[in-house]
Design an enzyme around this catalytic site. Sequence first.
Site, PDB file in Angstrom:
ATOM      1  CB  THR A  51      -0.907   0.079   1.260  1.00 44.31           C
ATOM      2  OG1 THR A  51      -0.070   0.120   2.420  1.00 44.31           O
ATOM      3  CG2 THR A  51      -1.860  -1.102   1.376  1.00 44.31           C
ATOM      4  CD  GLU A  75      -1.724  -5.825   3.286  1.00 42.87           C
ATOM      5  OE1 GLU A  75      -2.829  -5.921   3.868  1.00 42.87           O
ATOM      6  OE2 GLU A  75      -1.098  -4.750   3.198  1.00 42.87           O
ATOM      7  CG  ASP A 111       6.077  -9.822  11.973  1.00 36.18           C
ATOM      8  OD1 ASP A 111       6.412  -8.694  11.552  1.00 36.18           O
ATOM      9  OD2 ASP A 111       6.117 -10.136  13.174  1.00 36.18           O
ATOM     10  CB  ALA A 112       8.528  -7.040   7.378  1.00 36.72           C
ATOM     11  CB  ALA A 141       2.898   2.331   8.537  1.00 33.50           C
ATOM     12  CE1 TYR A 226       4.240  15.740   6.171  1.00 39.64           C
ATOM     13  CE2 TYR A 226       3.557  15.568   8.467  1.00 39.64           C
ATOM     14  CZ  TYR A 226       3.503  16.215   7.245  1.00 39.64           C
ATOM     15  OH  TYR A 226       2.731  17.338   7.098  1.00 39.64           O
ATOM     16  CE1 TYR A 236       3.418  11.308  11.801  1.00 41.24           C
ATOM     17  CE2 TYR A 236       5.608  12.232  11.565  1.00 41.24           C
ATOM     18  CZ  TYR A 236       4.702  11.243  11.299  1.00 41.24           C
ATOM     19  OH  TYR A 236       5.074  10.168  10.535  1.00 41.24           O
TER      20      TYR A 236
END
Length: 406
Positions: A51, A75, A111-112, A141, A226, A236
């Site tokens: 995604t 996923e 699971d990475a 994420a 970000y 953030y």
Amino acid sequence: MIVQPKVRGFICTTAHPEGCARHVGEWINYAKQQPSLTGGPQKVLIIGASTGFGLASRIVAAFGAGAKTIGVFFERPASGKRTASPGWYNTAAFEKTALAAGLYAKSINGDAFSDEIKQQTIDLIQKDWQGGVDLVIYSIASPRRVHPRTGEIFNSVLKPIGQTYHNKTVDVMTGEVSPVSIEPATEKEIRDTEAVMGGDDWALWINALFKYNCLAEGVKTVAFTYIGPELTHAVYRNGTIGRAKLHLEKTARELDTQLESALSGQALISVNKALVTQASAAIPVVPLYISLLYKIMKEKNIHEGCIEQMWRLFKERLYSNQNIPTDSEGRIRIDDWEMREDVQAEIKRLWESINTGNVETLSDIAGYREDFYKLFGFGLNGIDYERGVEIEKAIPSITVTPENPE
């Protein structure tokens, strides 16, 4: 079956297979319409590939540079009457289109953060590519991480540090603007968030890939962050997530030193623009900010989505045949248009006066909603949502499915 959106809070619990495929198709068409990437990557590993920015970078690598890609993600396939997660449908569509175009594309679902998935990925790279990975994108994420060595479970939180944060936020579904107060994080929450969203796992991946000779001379690895305006800093940049992202930046500097000396490689951080993603929808204050940002950037004709951002990252930064331009901290900035003074001044001005009565006109909350639904395959042109669809879709390279992630 007929699939309709079911929204709970900031998550949609259903996804539309044909809508997701159409959305992926739009991104692929965008990449194909751009001038081809000369000197682009050839063998690309994307960790978090299903995604958002991860998927967009996979598409740019494959359809912009003709690269072979391996994608890792966690996923959920469809089961019974429950649809698959959007990333499952996205990948099914991506692989199908890539294979039809004669491109190598394989995926690993699991699971990475685990050693097992790292090993499976390394085995596949050695077997199919004999090493030679020249780009590793790290775009995870996740709300939680189980440490592969200790078994400790970490949960990430989105909280300010030090003091309670007061501002306003919007319920994007109803358009209600209301005050929000967020309690500060505990020390444990700060540490946990750093363990999930910091650079720890990225370093484990790069070290494992290096150890098993999977990386090419001159390899680049990129992770995303970000920064955003002061408006969002308390929740953030100066909050728990920001603390984790500082750890990510520190990791980039350490990995850069290692890769440079061993392979003349680079580890880089790309600072991306604020966008509607499953992750950003969960952050208080941010959806209201994004709704304003969208309106202003669209009016100025400088709005970008994930695919436009990743195209610009590859074309104008990573593979421009020039030295990669970075800021004083060594970060790539593709949030440059978002952070333009004229854009931010306008947001600041509107922020003071925005409320439930004027949010639909002052901001592009309608555009936010549209993008949110698109993440799950809804609201795309040319799809008949009243028609029943087959919800079980196969990902060509995945035969067995792991335990369903929550």
